[in-house]
Design a protein around this motif. Structure first.
Motif, mmCIF file in Angstrom:
data_model
loop_
_atom_site.group_PDB
_atom_site.id
_atom_site.type_symbol
_atom_site.label_atom_id
_atom_site.label_comp_id
_atom_site.label_asym_id
_atom_site.label_seq_id
_atom_site.Cartn_x
_atom_site.Cartn_y
_atom_site.Cartn_z
ATOM 1 N N ALA A 115 1.194 -1.343 0.000
ATOM 2 C CA ALA A 115 -0.045 -0.112 -0.051
ATOM 3 C C ALA A 115 0.868 1.206 0.020
ATOM 4 C CB ALA A 115 -0.904 -0.021 1.246
ATOM 5 N N TYR A 116 1.856 1.316 0.900
ATOM 6 C CA TYR A 116 2.831 2.477 1.000
ATOM 7 C C TYR A 116 3.753 2.543 -0.264
ATOM 8 C CZ TYR A 116 0.773 3.518 5.293
ATOM 9 O OH TYR A 116 -0.118 4.086 6.321
ATOM 10 N N LEU A 117 4.385 1.496 -0.735
ATOM 11 C CA LEU A 117 5.108 1.381 -1.763
ATOM 12 C C LEU A 117 4.269 2.140 -2.987
ATOM 13 C CD1 LEU A 117 7.715 0.763 -3.073
ATOM 14 C CD2 LEU A 117 6.877 -1.575 -3.687
ATOM 15 N N GLY A 118 3.204 1.393 -3.079
ATOM 16 C CA GLY A 118 2.231 1.817 -4.411
ATOM 17 C C GLY A 118 2.177 3.545 -4.237
ATOM 18 N N ALA A 119 1.678 3.879 -3.122
ATOM 19 C CA ALA A 119 1.584 5.396 -2.924
ATOM 20 C C ALA A 119 2.710 6.154 -3.047
ATOM 21 C CB ALA A 119 1.052 5.519 -1.194
ATOM 22 N N GLY A 120 3.828 5.687 -2.860
ATOM 23 C CA GLY A 120 4.843 6.484 -3.065
ATOM 24 C C GLY A 120 5.429 6.672 -4.531
ATOM 25 N N ILE A 121 5.171 5.685 -5.158
ATOM 26 C CA ILE A 121 5.592 5.626 -6.678
ATOM 27 C C ILE A 121 4.406 6.485 -7.316
ATOM 28 C CG2 ILE A 121 5.305 3.933 -8.933
ATOM 29 C CD1 ILE A 121 6.272 1.668 -7.143
ATOM 30 N N LEU A 122 3.200 6.313 -6.979
ATOM 31 C CA LEU A 122 2.052 7.265 -7.626
ATOM 32 C C LEU A 122 2.444 8.728 -7.256
ATOM 33 C CD1 LEU A 122 -0.845 5.153 -6.662
ATOM 34 C CD2 LEU A 122 0.039 5.351 -9.111
ATOM 35 N N CYS A 123 3.064 9.089 -5.895
ATOM 36 C CA CYS A 123 3.138 10.474 -5.907
ATOM 37 C C CYS A 123 4.412 10.999 -6.567
ATOM 38 C CB CYS A 123 3.612 10.643 -4.241
ATOM 39 S SG CYS A 123 1.847 10.362 -3.190
ATOM 40 N N LEU A 124 5.556 9.959 -6.871
ATOM 41 C CA LEU A 124 6.441 10.572 -7.381
ATOM 42 C C LEU A 124 6.217 10.786 -8.849
ATOM 43 C CD1 LEU A 124 9.166 7.860 -6.355
ATOM 44 C CD2 LEU A 124 9.178 10.326 -5.799
ATOM 45 N N ARG A 125 4.965 10.039 -9.465
ATOM 46 C CA ARG A 125 4.580 10.268 -10.583
ATOM 47 C C ARG A 125 4.155 11.854 -10.809
ATOM 48 N NH1 ARG A 125 -0.662 7.373 -13.753
ATOM 49 N NH2 ARG A 125 -1.412 8.176 -11.890
ATOM 50 N N ASN A 126 3.504 12.044 -9.701
ATOM 51 C CA ASN A 126 2.894 13.651 -9.883
ATOM 52 C C ASN A 126 3.797 14.448 -9.961
ATOM 53 O OD1 ASN A 126 0.242 12.332 -9.691
ATOM 54 N ND2 ASN A 126 -0.340 13.370 -8.001
ATOM 55 N N TRP A 127 4.930 13.999 -8.909
ATOM 56 C CA TRP A 127 6.233 15.107 -8.951
ATOM 57 C C TRP A 127 6.825 15.239 -10.233
ATOM 58 C CZ3 TRP A 127 11.475 13.152 -8.543
ATOM 59 C CH2 TRP A 127 12.422 14.026 -8.252
ATOM 60 N N ARG A 128 6.829 14.367 -10.858
ATOM 61 C CA ARG A 128 7.581 14.193 -12.233
ATOM 62 C C ARG A 128 6.747 14.794 -13.420
ATOM 63 N NH1 ARG A 128 10.552 8.781 -14.007
ATOM 64 N NH2 ARG A 128 11.307 10.408 -15.518
ATOM 65 N N SER A 129 5.262 14.844 -13.225
ATOM 66 C CA SER A 129 4.669 15.460 -14.374
ATOM 67 C C SER A 129 4.670 17.075 -14.204
ATOM 68 C CB SER A 129 3.020 14.915 -13.953
ATOM 69 O OG SER A 129 2.308 15.546 -14.812
ATOM 70 N N PRO A 130 4.908 17.475 -15.499
ATOM 71 C CA PRO A 130 4.826 18.968 -15.526
ATOM 72 C C PRO A 130 3.442 19.590 -15.524
ATOM 73 C CG PRO A 130 5.642 17.859 -17.526
ATOM 74 C CD PRO A 130 5.360 17.001 -16.700
ATOM 75 N N GLN A 131 2.355 18.771 -15.670
ATOM 76 C CA GLN A 131 1.085 18.993 -15.867
ATOM 77 C C GLN A 131 0.303 19.208 -14.460
ATOM 78 O OE1 GLN A 131 -0.115 16.092 -18.704
ATOM 79 N NE2 GLN A 131 0.210 17.327 -20.365
ATOM 80 N N ILE A 132 1.018 18.807 -13.600
ATOM 81 C CA ILE A 132 0.333 18.537 -12.010
ATOM 82 C C ILE A 132 -0.411 19.920 -11.751
ATOM 83 C CG2 ILE A 132 2.091 18.679 -10.573
ATOM 84 C CD1 ILE A 132 -0.402 15.807 -10.878
ATOM 85 N N VAL A 133 -1.417 19.891 -11.015
ATOM 86 C CA VAL A 133 -2.260 21.242 -10.550
ATOM 87 C C VAL A 133 -1.513 21.808 -9.332
ATOM 88 C CG1 VAL A 133 -4.356 22.391 -10.008
ATOM 89 C CG2 VAL A 133 -4.429 20.683 -11.940
#
Length: 283
Positions: free
Chosen positions: A66-84
């Motif tokens: 659960a926490y590993l998946g959450a960490g990966i998904l949050c990193l995806r947001n960090w790397r996205s230049p489109q994130i609000v």
């Protein structure tokens, strides 16, 4: 069409935001069923009731993923230049999620493999980093937007903060005081951090209520509430006869799942918003 392109396309079609949300909900439901069905204690060879080792290992697996998946998904947001939202917000939360994942691994190793329950372990280093990172991320989220709460909303924040503080204080008073200074400091650090996250989560929940983008922060607030519930139960249940795997500990799994779902909803809302803006520019 090359085979590599086909494989890439299949992966993208498989790991859509909708599928990730469904998988997250499924993981939470499976964890709840696992805790409900197998958490009962059984008599051992010495007559003492305890939970099966395979069950405790399973609870650690549910929590870790659960926490590993959450960490990966949050990193995806960090790397996205489109994130609000600010990308630094998601980086801080990602560090917190991955730190909790590592802390849980060390805690499980100490408890299951070494059969030890020390007051302070190396896992506490990662748990402390978790609270610092989550606190920083949620403060950044609040600071990045104007918080204009009504008086009755501030009263709700005050009431929940007061209730959370009193409950944490009462539970702390019920426990035996550790003779180790570091253990005592850590104990109060966790208590204060839990209450602080509870207050920030309530503020976020009320401030961002309404709108599609706000859905992500409702999930983040619910994740902080779940973390508070699990931590308070763990603190209350600790004692000479404590054994991992009580039903309320499933809220640790829920917390990780909800942080991940919040990241997915933010990513999906950001993509939709950018598509609408491009559509208006073309028009």
């Amino acid at each position: 069409m090359s085979s590599s392109y086909k494989d890439s396309y299949r992966l993208k079609s498989l790991f859509t935001n909708q599928n990730i949300l469904l998988a997250s909900i499924g993981w939470a439901v499976l964890a709840l069923l696992y805790f409900l069905l197998f958490s009962a204690k059984v008599p051992g060879a010495d007559g003492v009731e305890s939970r099966a080792e395979w069950y405790v290992i399973g609870t650690n697996i549910f929590e870790a993923f659960a926490y590993l998946g959450a960490g990966i998904l949050c990193l995806r947001n960090w790397r996205s230049p489109q994130i609000v939202s600010s990308r630094n917000v998601w980086l801080a939360i990602a560090i917190g999620m991955l730190s909790y994942f590592l802390g849980g691994i060390f805690f499980g190793y100490t408890e299951i493999i070494l059969n030890e329950e020390p007051d302070v372990s190396i896992g506490d280093v990662f748990f402390v980093l978790t609270y610092l990172s989550l606190g920083a991320g949620m403060i950044l989220a609040v600071a990045s937007r104007r918080i204009n709460l009504e008086k009755w909303q501030w009263l709700i924040v005050l009431a929940i903060g007061l209730f959370g503080s009193l409950l944490a204080w009462w539970i702390s008073m019920q426990q035996a005081t550790s003779t180790e200074l570091l253990a005592t400091i850590l104990n109060w650090f966790y208590v204060v951090s839990d209450v602080f996250l509870l207050i920030i989560a309530t503020t976020l929940l009320l401030a961002f209520w309404g709108g599609r983008v706000a859905q992500s922060w409702r999930m983040i607030a619910a994740a902080a509430f779940s973390l508070y519930i699990a931590d308070m139960w763990f603190k209350y249940a600790q004692g000479p006869n404590y054994q991992s795997g009580e039903i309320l500990e499933v809220f640790w799994v829920f917390s990780g799942v909800l942080f991940g779902m919040g990241a997915v909803l933010e990513h999906d809302a950001s993509l939709s918003r950018n598509r609408r803006e491009r559509g208006r520019k073309r028009a």
